[in-house]
Design an enzyme around this catalytic site. Structure first.
Site, PDB file in Angstrom:
ATOM      1  N   ASP A  58     -86.734  39.399  72.737  1.00 54.09           N
ATOM      2  CA  ASP A  58     -85.546  39.335  71.948  1.00 54.09           C
ATOM      3  C   ASP A  58     -84.307  39.331  71.675  1.00 54.09           C
ATOM      4  O   ASP A  58     -84.051  40.959  72.068  1.00 54.09           O
ATOM      5  CB  ASP A  58     -85.971  39.449  70.615  1.00 54.09           C
ATOM      6  CG  ASP A  58     -85.992  37.949  69.741  1.00 54.09           C
ATOM      7  OD1 ASP A  58     -85.916  36.666  70.177  1.00 54.09           O
ATOM      8  OD2 ASP A  58     -85.823  37.993  68.480  1.00 54.09           O
ATOM      9  N   HIS A  59     -83.083  38.798  71.747  1.00 53.96           N
ATOM     10  CA  HIS A  59     -81.606  39.175  71.976  1.00 53.96           C
ATOM     11  C   HIS A  59     -81.453  39.879  72.922  1.00 53.96           C
ATOM     12  O   HIS A  59     -80.546  41.429  71.705  1.00 53.96           O
ATOM     13  CB  HIS A  59     -81.599  39.922  70.927  1.00 53.96           C
ATOM     14  CG  HIS A  59     -81.302  38.162  69.324  1.00 53.96           C
ATOM     15  ND1 HIS A  59     -80.907  37.707  69.130  1.00 53.96           N
ATOM     16  CD2 HIS A  59     -82.697  38.226  67.867  1.00 53.96           C
ATOM     17  CE1 HIS A  59     -81.187  36.711  68.100  1.00 53.96           C
ATOM     18  NE2 HIS A  59     -82.344  37.085  67.699  1.00 53.96           N
ATOM     19  N   HIS A 190     -84.187  30.822  64.110  1.00 56.74           N
ATOM     20  CA  HIS A 190     -83.940  33.318  64.091  1.00 56.74           C
ATOM     21  C   HIS A 190     -84.190  32.965  62.352  1.00 56.74           C
ATOM     22  O   HIS A 190     -84.275  32.056  62.345  1.00 56.74           O
ATOM     23  CB  HIS A 190     -83.031  33.587  64.459  1.00 56.74           C
ATOM     24  CG  HIS A 190     -83.641  33.673  66.276  1.00 56.74           C
ATOM     25  ND1 HIS A 190     -83.719  34.140  66.611  1.00 56.74           N
ATOM     26  CD2 HIS A 190     -82.758  32.414  67.574  1.00 56.74           C
ATOM     27  CE1 HIS A 190     -84.452  34.498  68.330  1.00 56.74           C
ATOM     28  NE2 HIS A 190     -84.182  33.463  68.174  1.00 56.74           N
ATOM     29  N   VAL A 213     -90.392  36.081  64.056  1.00 53.70           N
ATOM     30  CA  VAL A 213     -90.281  36.632  62.023  1.00 53.70           C
ATOM     31  C   VAL A 213     -90.899  37.900  63.136  1.00 53.70           C
ATOM     32  O   VAL A 213     -91.630  38.310  63.531  1.00 53.70           O
ATOM     33  CB  VAL A 213     -92.250  36.360  61.729  1.00 53.70           C
ATOM     34  CG1 VAL A 213     -92.100  36.620  60.117  1.00 53.70           C
ATOM     35  CG2 VAL A 213     -91.990  34.513  61.218  1.00 53.70           C
ATOM     36  N   THR A 215     -88.896  41.169  61.037  1.00 56.22           N
ATOM     37  CA  THR A 215     -88.447  42.442  59.624  1.00 56.22           C
ATOM     38  C   THR A 215     -89.654  42.224  58.838  1.00 56.22           C
ATOM     39  O   THR A 215     -90.100  43.343  58.456  1.00 56.22           O
ATOM     40  CB  THR A 215     -87.694  41.070  59.054  1.00 56.22           C
ATOM     41  OG1 THR A 215     -86.153  41.433  59.982  1.00 56.22           O
ATOM     42  CG2 THR A 215     -87.041  42.472  57.716  1.00 56.22           C
TER      43      THR A 215
HETATM   44 ZN   LIG Z   1     -82.857  36.061  66.770  1.00 53.52          ZN
END
Ligand SMILES: [Zn+2]
Length: 267
Positions: A58-59, A190, A213, A215
């Site tokens: 991710d990212h 996101h 998902v 956090t």
């Molecule tokens: Zn994201």
């Protein structure tokens, strides 16, 4: 996920719900645990169970690390050059796509517009947020060759203090332009944590097909571990802490699988 217990938990939850699954790892845990270790564990789990499971980076804002993760065996690579000017975002995303498509079986996800909040090390404040322009999304996909697109539509990373202003119509317009004649470029939402169910359902109807998902799972891990240890302070059994974390994580993922309508889709 940020550790192996979480990875096992999300996989077990998906297996029990007969749901297809994308396991996502941010760059920090990927570097801390090691991409080869993560891929090895992922492969053991993916081969063991009868559901499709993908491993997503991710990212990642580092083109070279994107390539290294594709080489290591990740199956979806997100190059996030969205904080850079459009032309540079196109250039970096295109470079990752060219490499990943030539040398691996993996797919590539790009981001256009800026998703507010904290994306691992990329911190974007709310006033800097720029939503994805639908016409530019078409140009971005055509020029880069990305397989999945994460358009900024008003969702944010982290915990929402109030209900976010999410532009469902913008997502619908992007979907219409990109995928009018059947699914071509899955659209990624996101900042899934904390989105109310009615909004999640509206985003699915507008074309959202992958929800990230993160956090919520971090909170689940810390809260479950803390609560267990607080109640059992004199006990020194790490396996029991892991069990508590696993049970709580499975419950969280089960909730998301049900809300996204993924249960039973893998059979
Ligand atoms: Zn994201």
């Amino acid at each position: 996920m940020t550790n192996i217990i979480q990875m096992e938990a999300v996989v077990e939850a998906a297996v029990e719900k007969k749901a297809p699954l994308i396991v996502q790892t941010s760059v920090s845990p990927s570097k801390f645990i090691g991409r080869h270790v993560l891929v090895a564990v992922y492969r053991v789990l993916a081969q063991q169970y009868p559901i499709p499971i993908a491993l997503h980076l991710d990212h990642c804002n580092d083109v070279e690390y994107c390539k290294q993760c594709a080489d290591a065996g990740y199956t979806n690579i997100m190059i996030d050059a969205s904080k850079l000017p459009f032309e540079e975002n196109v250039r970096q995303t295109k470079e990752v796509c060219a490499y990943v498509h030539a040398f691996s079986q993996a797919s590539v996800e790009g981001e256009l517009g800026k998703v507010v909040g904290v994306e691992d090390h990329i911190v974007i404040s709310e006033d800097e947020s720029v939503l994805c322009d639908p016409a530019q999304a078409v140009e971005f996909v055509a020029r880069t060759g990305v397989d999945l697109l994460a358009p900024a539509i008003g969702t944010a990373h982290g915990i929402y203090k109030k209900e976010p202003k999410v532009e469902v119509d913008r997502l619908a317009r992007i979907n219409e332009l990109l995928n009018g004649k059947g699914p071509r470029v899955p659209l990624v939402v996101h900042g899934g944590t904390g989105l109310p169910e009615h909004l999640v359902k509206a985003l699915i109807a507008a074309g959202g097909s992958k929800f990230n998902v993160s956090t919520e799972l971090k909170h689940t891990l810390i809260d479950a571990a803390f609560n267990y240890m607080e109640k059992n302070r004199a006990e020194y059994e790490p396996g029991k802490v892991d069990k508590a974390v696993k049970a709580a994580t499975k419950q969280t993922i089960g909730y998301w699988i049900d809300m996204l309508g993924c249960a039973g889709k893998a059979g």
